[in-house]
Design a protein around this motif. Sequence first.
Motif, PDB file in Angstrom:
ATOM      1  N   UNK A  63       0.981  -1.193  -0.166  1.00  0.00           N
ATOM      2  CA  UNK A  63      -0.009  -0.207  -0.059  1.00  0.00           C
ATOM      3  C   UNK A  63       0.733   1.284   0.107  1.00  0.00           C
ATOM      4  N   UNK A  64       0.467   2.216  -1.031  1.00  0.00           N
ATOM      5  CA  UNK A  64       1.404   3.417  -0.996  1.00  0.00           C
ATOM      6  C   UNK A  64       2.279   3.456  -2.292  1.00  0.00           C
ATOM      7  N   UNK A  65       2.543   2.299  -2.899  1.00  0.00           N
ATOM      8  CA  UNK A  65       3.357   2.074  -4.039  1.00  0.00           C
ATOM      9  C   UNK A  65       3.051   2.747  -5.261  1.00  0.00           C
ATOM     10  N   UNK A  66       1.574   2.909  -5.452  1.00  0.00           N
ATOM     11  CA  UNK A  66       1.154   3.616  -6.710  1.00  0.00           C
ATOM     12  C   UNK A  66       1.323   5.150  -6.331  1.00  0.00           C
ATOM     13  N   UNK A  67       0.715   5.667  -5.270  1.00  0.00           N
ATOM     14  CA  UNK A  67       0.766   7.068  -4.676  1.00  0.00           C
ATOM     15  C   UNK A  67       2.070   7.554  -5.064  1.00  0.00           C
ATOM     16  N   UNK A  68       3.331   6.757  -4.650  1.00  0.00           N
ATOM     17  CA  UNK A  68       4.751   6.977  -4.589  1.00  0.00           C
ATOM     18  C   UNK A  68       5.096   7.474  -6.190  1.00  0.00           C
ATOM     19  N   UNK A  69       4.427   6.906  -6.852  1.00  0.00           N
ATOM     20  CA  UNK A  69       4.806   6.830  -8.460  1.00  0.00           C
ATOM     21  C   UNK A  69       3.716   7.859  -9.220  1.00  0.00           C
ATOM     22  N   UNK A  70       2.547   7.892  -8.952  1.00  0.00           N
ATOM     23  CA  UNK A  70       1.522   8.650  -9.573  1.00  0.00           C
ATOM     24  C   UNK A  70       0.931   9.706  -8.913  1.00  0.00           C
ATOM     25  N   UNK A  71       0.488  10.823  -9.479  1.00  0.00           N
ATOM     26  CA  UNK A  71      -0.137  11.984  -8.963  1.00  0.00           C
ATOM     27  C   UNK A  71      -1.569  11.307  -8.729  1.00  0.00           C
ATOM     28  N   UNK A  72      -2.411  12.112  -7.722  1.00  0.00           N
ATOM     29  CA  UNK A  72      -3.761  11.913  -7.655  1.00  0.00           C
ATOM     30  C   UNK A  72      -4.738  11.503  -8.923  1.00  0.00           C
ATOM     31  N   UNK A  73      -4.332  12.315  -9.950  1.00  0.00           N
ATOM     32  CA  UNK A  73      -5.077  12.074 -11.117  1.00  0.00           C
ATOM     33  C   UNK A  73      -4.425  10.619 -12.126  1.00  0.00           C
ATOM     34  N   UNK A  74      -3.538  10.145 -11.463  1.00  0.00           N
ATOM     35  CA  UNK A  74      -3.010   8.939 -12.238  1.00  0.00           C
ATOM     36  C   UNK A  74      -1.793   9.051 -13.062  1.00  0.00           C
ATOM     37  N   UNK A  75      -1.472  10.335 -13.105  1.00  0.00           N
ATOM     38  CA  UNK A  75      -0.293  10.463 -14.074  1.00  0.00           C
ATOM     39  C   UNK A  75       0.842  10.387 -13.261  1.00  0.00           C
ATOM     40  N   UNK A  76       1.964  10.014 -14.089  1.00  0.00           N
ATOM     41  CA  UNK A  76       3.402   9.538 -13.454  1.00  0.00           C
ATOM     42  C   UNK A  76       3.962  10.828 -13.021  1.00  0.00           C
ATOM     43  N   UNK A  77       4.512  10.921 -11.661  1.00  0.00           N
ATOM     44  CA  UNK A  77       5.018  11.805 -11.280  1.00  0.00           C
ATOM     45  C   UNK A  77       6.414  12.258 -12.262  1.00  0.00           C
ATOM     46  N   UNK A  78       6.646  13.366 -12.288  1.00  0.00           N
ATOM     47  CA  UNK A  78       7.702  13.979 -13.135  1.00  0.00           C
ATOM     48  C   UNK A  78       9.220  13.685 -12.706  1.00  0.00           C
ATOM     49  N   UNK A  79       9.234  13.234 -11.606  1.00  0.00           N
ATOM     50  CA  UNK A  79      10.748  12.583 -11.072  1.00  0.00           C
ATOM     51  C   UNK A  79      10.724  11.361 -10.934  1.00  0.00           C
ATOM     52  N   UNK A  80       9.949  10.586 -11.918  1.00  0.00           N
ATOM     53  CA  UNK A  80       9.824   8.938 -11.890  1.00  0.00           C
ATOM     54  C   UNK A  80       9.806   8.666 -13.065  1.00  0.00           C
ATOM     55  N   UNK A  81      10.757   7.518 -13.343  1.00  0.00           N
ATOM     56  CA  UNK A  81      10.708   6.947 -14.837  1.00  0.00           C
ATOM     57  C   UNK A  81      10.635   5.326 -14.296  1.00  0.00           C
ATOM     58  N   UNK A  82      10.099   4.652 -15.287  1.00  0.00           N
ATOM     59  CA  UNK A  82       9.824   3.400 -15.393  1.00  0.00           C
ATOM     60  C   UNK A  82      10.407   2.664 -16.554  1.00  0.00           C
TER      61      UNK A  82
END
Lengths: 93, 240
Positions: free
Chosen positions: A43-62
């Motif tokens: 729990x918390x893995x997805x919010x770490x990577x993505x904003x509330x609207x579901x877009x990937x945070x700009x300091x994260x790359x996969x």
Amino acid sequence: MITVHLPSRMREELDLSSKSVQVEAFQSGSLQELFNCLDKDIPGALPFMCDADGSVRKHIKVFVSDEQVTDNFSNVNLHGHENIRVIQAMAGG
Amino acid sequence: MNAKYARHLSVLGEEGQKKLSNATVYISRVGGVGGTAANYLARSGVGRLLLAHGGTLDAEYLNRWHLAHESDVGRPCVDVFKEEIARINSSVEVEVLGEHAKSIDDIKAFANEADVIIDAAPMFEERYNNNLLSQMLNIPMISGSMYAQEGYVMSFVPGETPCLSCLYPEKPEFWVDRHVFPALGTGPGIIGCLLANEAISYIAKGELQLKGKMLHYDLTDMDFNKLKIEKDHQCKVCSA
């Protein structure tokens, strides 16, 4: 089985002891589905990577099998044997 | 060939060594990462080092700064760097800017003769300025950074590869000062060695092994991977 390698900061924030995890509930499907499964295990893995609207945070790359993901996670299909790396921007020196 | 560089001969050749001795490298911050790079570049016989770094030396730097010693605590960092590099190799010309890369105008004036940029600053604001400088002056930038046991190195070539802002257009919110990252000395040391090797390869042979690539490692399990990075065609820095 898919292995997801997690960034150090995520391990710290979510109090994880392992650097990588295997998502047993996921067999095949999209990267988004994989991360939804991952978030149930951690729990918390997805919010770490993505904003509330579901877009990937700009300091994260996969990266999937050494290739950078540039498409929406829902459009990236996985076969169940890939290595996934989540890499956060760093500046330490 | 000068005896100091005798073991370089079969690796770089005389011509490569000569190119090194004529080269100028700008290094942004000369701490655990940048100081390691400066150390190896000085030992390799690079002609000139342009070092941008402000402030005085703190005791907490000593776990990872190759150019610093206990007796240097409290001294201006740039004085320490100049002295130590002169002890390592007195043939290397060293110029210092006693400030971090906070002003694009200042670093543009200071580093405009550089052949290559080494980006090793612990603050994203400085890294983004170095990236802008690279694009403005059309100078390749070799960037290396770390967090805890994890780190990466990438080489950016204006007009050819993604830039730093393509990959990470924004910094993480928690990165508010230089105290946020945990570090053993080994991680910054590895990154600094890789940066120096990439710079030497570029100067002596015109080759960048990490052009458009990220070499990422995690020392937790000695996991090293070379990953392909992609240009962002909407990037505000290199695609504007």
